[in-house]
Scaffold this motif. Structure first.
Motif, PDB file in Angstrom:
ATOM      1  N   ARG A 147     -27.266  -2.498  -7.410  1.00 37.23           N
ATOM      2  CA  ARG A 147     -27.430  -3.697  -8.229  1.00 37.23           C
ATOM      3  C   ARG A 147     -26.078  -4.375  -8.476  1.00 37.23           C
ATOM      4  NH1 ARG A 147     -32.272  -3.956 -11.689  1.00 37.23           N
ATOM      5  NH2 ARG A 147     -30.995  -5.433 -12.882  1.00 37.23           N
ATOM      6  N   ALA A 148     -26.039  -5.672  -8.242  1.00 38.48           N
ATOM      7  CA  ALA A 148     -24.795  -6.416  -8.456  1.00 38.48           C
ATOM      8  C   ALA A 148     -24.422  -6.442  -9.937  1.00 38.48           C
ATOM      9  CB  ALA A 148     -24.940  -7.839  -7.923  1.00 38.48           C
ATOM     10  N   ASP A 149     -25.431  -6.596 -10.826  1.00 38.86           N
ATOM     11  CA  ASP A 149     -25.108  -6.669 -12.254  1.00 38.86           C
ATOM     12  C   ASP A 149     -24.540  -5.348 -12.767  1.00 38.86           C
ATOM     13  OD1 ASP A 149     -27.517  -5.390 -11.887  1.00 38.86           O
ATOM     14  OD2 ASP A 149     -28.670  -6.656 -13.256  1.00 38.86           O
ATOM     15  N   LEU A 150     -25.027  -4.210 -12.248  1.00 40.29           N
ATOM     16  CA  LEU A 150     -24.465  -2.914 -12.647  1.00 40.29           C
ATOM     17  C   LEU A 150     -23.040  -2.765 -12.113  1.00 40.29           C
ATOM     18  CD1 LEU A 150     -24.671  -0.122 -13.918  1.00 40.29           C
ATOM     19  CD2 LEU A 150     -25.770   0.688 -11.814  1.00 40.29           C
ATOM     20  N   TYR A 151     -22.834  -3.212 -10.889  1.00 41.28           N
ATOM     21  CA  TYR A 151     -21.494  -3.142 -10.298  1.00 41.28           C
ATOM     22  C   TYR A 151     -20.478  -3.908 -11.148  1.00 41.28           C
ATOM     23  CZ  TYR A 151     -17.629  -4.166  -7.111  1.00 41.28           C
ATOM     24  OH  TYR A 151     -16.385  -4.319  -6.559  1.00 41.28           O
ATOM     25  N   TYR A 152     -20.833  -5.119 -11.563  1.00 39.06           N
ATOM     26  CA  TYR A 152     -19.898  -5.917 -12.354  1.00 39.06           C
ATOM     27  C   TYR A 152     -19.686  -5.300 -13.740  1.00 39.06           C
ATOM     28  CZ  TYR A 152     -20.578  -9.342  -8.673  1.00 39.06           C
ATOM     29  OH  TYR A 152     -20.628  -9.962  -7.452  1.00 39.06           O
ATOM     30  N   ARG A 153     -20.711  -4.629 -14.258  1.00 44.71           N
ATOM     31  CA  ARG A 153     -20.569  -3.981 -15.566  1.00 44.71           C
ATOM     32  C   ARG A 153     -19.678  -2.747 -15.478  1.00 44.71           C
ATOM     33  NH1 ARG A 153     -19.302  -3.279 -19.617  1.00 44.71           N
ATOM     34  NH2 ARG A 153     -20.302  -3.107 -21.650  1.00 44.71           N
ATOM     35  N   LEU A 154     -19.729  -2.061 -14.346  1.00 41.62           N
ATOM     36  CA  LEU A 154     -18.907  -0.854 -14.163  1.00 41.62           C
ATOM     37  C   LEU A 154     -17.484  -1.187 -13.721  1.00 41.62           C
ATOM     38  CD1 LEU A 154     -21.413   1.477 -12.245  1.00 41.62           C
ATOM     39  CD2 LEU A 154     -20.576   1.816 -14.572  1.00 41.62           C
ATOM     40  N   ASN A 155     -17.342  -2.292 -13.031  1.00 39.56           N
ATOM     41  CA  ASN A 155     -16.073  -2.627 -12.385  1.00 39.56           C
ATOM     42  C   ASN A 155     -15.099  -3.325 -13.348  1.00 39.56           C
ATOM     43  OD1 ASN A 155     -14.500  -2.530 -10.019  1.00 39.56           O
ATOM     44  ND2 ASN A 155     -14.924  -4.692  -9.607  1.00 39.56           N
ATOM     45  N   VAL A 156     -15.091  -2.889 -14.598  1.00 42.37           N
ATOM     46  CA  VAL A 156     -14.189  -3.482 -15.592  1.00 42.37           C
ATOM     47  C   VAL A 156     -12.764  -2.999 -15.357  1.00 42.37           C
ATOM     48  CG1 VAL A 156     -13.684  -3.698 -18.054  1.00 42.37           C
ATOM     49  CG2 VAL A 156     -16.054  -3.629 -17.275  1.00 42.37           C
ATOM     50  N   LEU A 157     -12.613  -1.691 -15.185  1.00 40.53           N
ATOM     51  CA  LEU A 157     -11.299  -1.100 -14.941  1.00 40.53           C
ATOM     52  C   LEU A 157     -11.354  -0.313 -13.632  1.00 40.53           C
ATOM     53  CD1 LEU A 157     -10.471   0.205 -18.534  1.00 40.53           C
ATOM     54  CD2 LEU A 157      -9.370  -1.706 -17.366  1.00 40.53           C
ATOM     55  N   PRO A 158     -11.284  -1.000 -12.479  1.00 41.92           N
ATOM     56  CA  PRO A 158     -11.343  -0.276 -11.203  1.00 41.92           C
ATOM     57  C   PRO A 158     -10.008   0.397 -10.879  1.00 41.92           C
ATOM     58  CG  PRO A 158     -11.056  -2.615 -10.814  1.00 41.92           C
ATOM     59  CD  PRO A 158     -11.183  -2.461 -12.300  1.00 41.92           C
ATOM     60  N   ILE A 159     -10.089   1.581 -10.335  1.00 40.35           N
ATOM     61  CA  ILE A 159      -8.888   2.301  -9.897  1.00 40.35           C
ATOM     62  C   ILE A 159      -9.138   2.791  -8.480  1.00 40.35           C
ATOM     63  CG2 ILE A 159      -7.368   4.283 -10.282  1.00 40.35           C
ATOM     64  CD1 ILE A 159      -8.062   4.151 -13.230  1.00 40.35           C
ATOM     65  N   GLN A 160      -8.355   2.293  -7.542  1.00 37.56           N
ATOM     66  CA  GLN A 160      -8.471   2.697  -6.152  1.00 37.56           C
ATOM     67  C   GLN A 160      -7.616   3.938  -5.931  1.00 37.56           C
ATOM     68  OE1 GLN A 160     -10.408   0.817  -3.745  1.00 37.56           O
ATOM     69  NE2 GLN A 160     -10.178   2.748  -2.626  1.00 37.56           N
ATOM     70  N   VAL A 161      -8.266   5.057  -5.668  1.00 37.52           N
ATOM     71  CA  VAL A 161      -7.541   6.319  -5.446  1.00 37.52           C
ATOM     72  C   VAL A 161      -7.209   6.402  -3.964  1.00 37.52           C
ATOM     73  CG1 VAL A 161      -7.566   8.808  -5.788  1.00 37.52           C
ATOM     74  CG2 VAL A 161      -8.901   7.332  -7.303  1.00 37.52           C
ATOM     75  N   PRO A 162      -5.939   6.414  -3.608  1.00 39.44           N
ATOM     76  CA  PRO A 162      -5.565   6.323  -2.188  1.00 39.44           C
ATOM     77  C   PRO A 162      -5.877   7.606  -1.430  1.00 39.44           C
ATOM     78  CG  PRO A 162      -3.624   6.726  -3.522  1.00 39.44           C
ATOM     79  CD  PRO A 162      -4.756   6.513  -4.480  1.00 39.44           C
ATOM     80  N   PRO A 163      -6.211   7.487  -0.147  1.00 38.43           N
ATOM     81  CA  PRO A 163      -6.377   8.681   0.680  1.00 38.43           C
ATOM     82  C   PRO A 163      -5.023   9.352   0.912  1.00 38.43           C
ATOM     83  CG  PRO A 163      -6.483   6.713   2.034  1.00 38.43           C
ATOM     84  CD  PRO A 163      -6.434   6.243   0.609  1.00 38.43           C
ATOM     85  N   LEU A 164      -5.071  10.588   1.315  1.00 40.30           N
ATOM     86  CA  LEU A 164      -3.826  11.351   1.479  1.00 40.30           C
ATOM     87  C   LEU A 164      -2.929  10.745   2.556  1.00 40.30           C
ATOM     88  CD1 LEU A 164      -2.120  13.749   0.693  1.00 40.30           C
ATOM     89  CD2 LEU A 164      -3.508  15.196   2.203  1.00 40.30           C
ATOM     90  N   ARG A 165      -3.500  10.134   3.593  1.00 44.15           N
ATOM     91  CA  ARG A 165      -2.680   9.566   4.671  1.00 44.15           C
ATOM     92  C   ARG A 165      -1.841   8.392   4.182  1.00 44.15           C
ATOM     93  NH1 ARG A 165      -7.831   8.189   5.246  1.00 44.15           N
ATOM     94  NH2 ARG A 165      -8.392   5.966   5.220  1.00 44.15           N
ATOM     95  N   GLU A 166      -2.196   7.830   2.998  1.00 43.67           N
ATOM     96  CA  GLU A 166      -1.412   6.727   2.437  1.00 43.67           C
ATOM     97  C   GLU A 166      -0.421   7.202   1.385  1.00 43.67           C
ATOM     98  OE1 GLU A 166      -3.989   3.675   1.026  1.00 43.67           O
ATOM     99  OE2 GLU A 166      -5.008   3.403   2.968  1.00 43.67           O
ATOM    100  N   ARG A 167      -0.319   8.492   1.188  1.00 47.20           N
ATOM    101  CA  ARG A 167       0.647   9.049   0.228  1.00 47.20           C
ATOM    102  C   ARG A 167       1.249  10.341   0.784  1.00 47.20           C
ATOM    103  NH1 ARG A 167      -3.217  12.041  -4.126  1.00 47.20           N
ATOM    104  NH2 ARG A 167      -1.186  12.807  -4.752  1.00 47.20           N
ATOM    105  N   LEU A 168       1.652  10.263   2.074  1.00 47.55           N
ATOM    106  CA  LEU A 168       2.177  11.448   2.752  1.00 47.55           C
ATOM    107  C   LEU A 168       3.473  11.953   2.127  1.00 47.55           C
ATOM    108  CD1 LEU A 168       1.418  10.485   6.468  1.00 47.55           C
ATOM    109  CD2 LEU A 168       0.185  12.100   5.014  1.00 47.55           C
ATOM    110  N   ASP A 169       4.180  11.081   1.394  1.00 47.27           N
ATOM    111  CA  ASP A 169       5.402  11.537   0.727  1.00 47.27           C
ATOM    112  C   ASP A 169       5.109  12.605  -0.330  1.00 47.27           C
ATOM    113  OD1 ASP A 169       6.845   9.779   2.236  1.00 47.27           O
ATOM    114  OD2 ASP A 169       7.066   8.258   0.679  1.00 47.27           O
ATOM    115  N   ASP A 170       3.850  12.686  -0.757  1.00 46.57           N
ATOM    116  CA  ASP A 170       3.474  13.671  -1.778  1.00 46.57           C
ATOM    117  C   ASP A 170       3.135  15.033  -1.181  1.00 46.57           C
ATOM    118  OD1 ASP A 170       3.712  11.726  -3.743  1.00 46.57           O
ATOM    119  OD2 ASP A 170       1.617  11.130  -3.605  1.00 46.57           O
ATOM    120  N   LEU A 171       3.115  15.137   0.151  1.00 49.55           N
ATOM    121  CA  LEU A 171       2.677  16.376   0.791  1.00 49.55           C
ATOM    122  C   LEU A 171       3.486  17.615   0.368  1.00 49.55           C
ATOM    123  CD1 LEU A 171       1.653  15.405   4.432  1.00 49.55           C
ATOM    124  CD2 LEU A 171       0.284  16.667   2.775  1.00 49.55           C
TER     125      LEU A 171
END
Length: 471
Positions: free
Chosen positions: A313-337
């Motif tokens: 549902r689009a209306d649920l998505y907009y209600r949940l998407n107030v504070l979105p946080i994109q958690v990066p995959p490990l291949r985008e933070r290889l310096d943390d290995l």
């Protein structure tokens, strides 16, 4: 009657009244104990002695009152000379109403104290006993629930100092102080639930429960009852007393909705009502219950694409998407290995370390399974290696199918094998699922548990990858 005889009669009546009162209380009480000016026991009745695990009252004579009756306040009565008339005393069996009185000599000096445990006939003297017992049960139940619902992780467990990791932690810490919904987006195995727990632990709701529900791990027919709870006898086989749902258990705390992209559409509309109206109805009930929970949702699905397909549902998505946080995959933070590897090996209580070549090889893998795959590889490497210093050869053997990271190459490097990420991910998923199914003799439920997936999610992946259930 002359004044002298009247005085004598008064003293006699008073003495008899005191003796009679003592006898009535002593006979009606669960226990009686007398201590001297040093709070050592000089007398105790047999019933009271048995309540505290003694074979006879004689064993208590001469001992400090606290050594026999844990939590006794008779010493305080001796010290202050003030009575404690009605109080609660916890015992190994159950709490009792107790009365404690000082004993004075003829000169008025305190020479001891006497305590009565009012438990049988005199129970009616204290209406607060039933209320106290009820409060004790409720407190014990609440403490037990909170112990079971306490978070394990905080922001220190999200390891990494790369720019991507620091940005995630910055946004997550900022979201902790708010009460708005948080939407954690990212691939499987990136640490979304860890972040959800950390947000809860840093929020004003930290002293309340953190409750998690995985929409992909529960059959659709049971998900609504799991979420909202059920009224007594709501359906065949339902608990006659009714059952609290996750929303009720999380009241005042945080509800973590994992894999929310797999939530059925009918339930999505009911969740929207919870978010907007702060109320819901248990299954089979017309009673409207108020909801005070903070929602943190997570998904590895592209919700915008799911909206276009009519699956979210689009209306649920907009209600949940107030504070979105994109958690990066490990291949985008290889310096943390290096830091991640060290933390994982420490968590595994392993004495192993990685040499430079091993770390370099870890940095060349694309990690389609993210941190969950890294942990799996390091655990397998540590188990298979006889040496405490792990090498690139050890890592390569543990990884199995190696998926190189796609990078810009300089002219002096030989080109790496070209493969899109989706192809590499599919190949990795197929290999991992087939291997796990083989180890579980084809039992999908057991394989899903090993992989950390819901059964329905694993079935969907098997269908998408063309893996037959008989494997």
């Amino acid at each position: 009657m002359n004044p002298t005889e009247s005085l004598k009669d008064y003293k006699r009546v008073r003495t008899l009244a005191i003796r009679s009162l003592f006898e009535i209380i002593e006979q009606s009480s669960e226990g009686t104990v007398i201590v001297d000016r040093d709070a050592n026991i000089v007398w105790m009745n047999e019933r009271y002695a048995r309540r505290f695990g003694l074979n006879s009252a004689q064993e208590a004579i001469g001992r400090a009152c606290e050594s026999v009756i844990p939590g006794s306040l008779l010493r305080e009565v001796v010290r202050t000379g003030r009575p404690i008339l009605l109080d609660m005393q916890d015992t190994p069996k159950e709490p009792m109403v107790v009365m404690r009185l000082p004993i004075h000599d003829s000169a008025g000096a305190v020479i001891g104290a006497i305590g009565f445990a009012l438990f049988d006939e005199l129970r009616s003297l204290s209406p607060m006993l039933k209320r106290y017992l009820s409060m004790q049960e409720e407190l014990a139940s609440t403490r037990s629930l909170l112990r079971a619902r306490q978070t394990r992780y905080n922001f220190a467990h999200f390891i990494g100092t790369s720019r991507a990791s620091l940005e995630v932690k910055r946004r997550a810490r900022r979201s902790a102080s708010a009460d708005s919904p948080v939407l954690l987006l990212g691939e499987t195995g990136t640490g979304k639930e860890l972040l959800a727990q950390a947000i809860h632990g840093a929020s004003p709701r930290a002293h309340k429960a953190f409750v998690s529900i995985n929409s992909a791990a529960i059959p659709e027919s049971l998900l609504e009852a799991e979420f909202f709870g059920t009224a007594p006898g709501a359906f065949t086989g339902a608990d006659r007393k009714g059952r609290a749902g996750k929303l009720q258990i999380a009241q005042g705390g945080t509800l973590f909705l994992d894999e929310i992209g797999d939530m059925p559409l009918p339930l999505q509309s009911k969740l929207l009502r919870v978010l907007q109206e702060k109320e819901y109805e248990p299954v089979g009930s017309n009673e409207v219950m108020q909801s005070d929970v903070r929602i943190i949702a997570a998904t590895s699905m592209d919700l915008e694409a799911a909206i276009k397909r009519g699956e979210f549902r689009a209306d649920l998505y907009y209600r949940l998407n107030v504070l979105p946080i994109q958690v990066p995959p490990l291949r985008e933070r290889l310096d943390d290995l290096p830091a991640l590897s060290e933390a994982i090996l420490e968590e595994l209580r392993s004495q192993h370390e990685l040499n430079r070549d091993a770390l370099d090889l870890l940095g060349q893998h694309a990690w389609p399974g993210n941190i969950r795959e890294l942990r799996n590889v390091l655990e397998r490497t540590a188990l298979l290696s006889d040496d405490l210093l792990l090498t690139a050869a050890d890592i390569r053997a543990a990884i199995g199918t190696f998926t190189p990271v796609t990078r810009a190459l300089n002219p002096h490097q030989e080109p790496l094998r070209q493969e899109t990420f989706s192809q590499a991910r599919a190949r990795f998923d197929r290999h991992l699922i087939e291997t796990t199914l083989a180890q579980c003799d084809g039992k999908v439920v057991e394989a899903a548990e090993r992989l950390g997936l819901g059964r329905s999610t694993l079935y969907k992946k098997m269908v998408a990858l063309g893996i037959a259930e008989s494997q």
